[in-house]
Design an enzyme around this catalytic site. Sequence first.
Site, PDB file in Angstrom:
ATOM      1  N   ASP A  48       0.836  -1.196   0.000  1.00 26.96           N
ATOM      2  CA  ASP A  48       0.000   0.000   0.000  1.00 26.96           C
ATOM      3  C   ASP A  48       0.875   1.252   0.000  1.00 26.96           C
ATOM      4  OD1 ASP A  48      -2.264  -1.595   0.134  1.00 26.96           O
ATOM      5  OD2 ASP A  48      -2.398  -1.480   2.318  1.00 26.96           O
ATOM      6  N   LYS A  49       0.285   2.361  -0.394  1.00 23.85           N
ATOM      7  CA  LYS A  49       1.034   3.620  -0.483  1.00 23.85           C
ATOM      8  C   LYS A  49       1.721   3.967   0.836  1.00 23.85           C
ATOM      9  CE  LYS A  49       0.569   8.507  -1.708  1.00 23.85           C
ATOM     10  NZ  LYS A  49      -0.313   9.568  -2.260  1.00 23.85           N
TER      11      LYS A  49
END
Length: 219
Positions: A48-49
């Site tokens: 995920d970011k």
Amino acid sequence: MKLIFENNDFAIVTKPAGMNFHSEDEAGFVVLASDMLKCKLYPVHRLDKMTSGLVILAKSSKVANDFLELFESRKIEKHYLALSLRKPKKKMGKIVGDMAKSRRGSWKLLRTKQNPAITRFISKPLSSGAILFLVKPYTGKTHQIRVALKSVGSPIAGDMRYAAVEDAKELDRGYLHAYILKFDLNGESYSFKSLPDEGELFLTQECQEKIKELYSEQE
């Protein structure tokens, strides 16, 4: 972004927190890693970011398929580090349940167990009041660790999607880090470890010492 290992088949590169994995308005992690190594790279999993840490990038579609088979048969061992500002309902254990889409791109954990996400964790409190987690996911569902820790009352610090606003807004990053990767490929065993190198809460001396304690307890 840091190169940890490279051979003719794959590279292990660390992703910084806050960087998109795939390109959106600007170049993402995979493109930047390809530019850095000057070759086409094939992602076989993603972070995920907000998540930092170790990523496997294959150098050919064939090797990418080999890694995908390892992931599907659960033959890649992964450990993550996380910090929460909330005390968990239990200090250690296994979280098992199906996951379903919730609102606005979020996910939720269900009581059913038809195709469940499986996550094991242990935790240690820090003197600051934060809780350090060592997390081992046995499956690879979207937002699995973030949802699992929220389900035991400890959303990840800095997680703008799953933590309370006051636990996320004031922090310098989301505190989830891909710490360890282990797997066998083409008859060779590989093991990689990368401590977080960004995030004020991760970088305190106490947190660094507790990370080593947690891992040594699992060996």
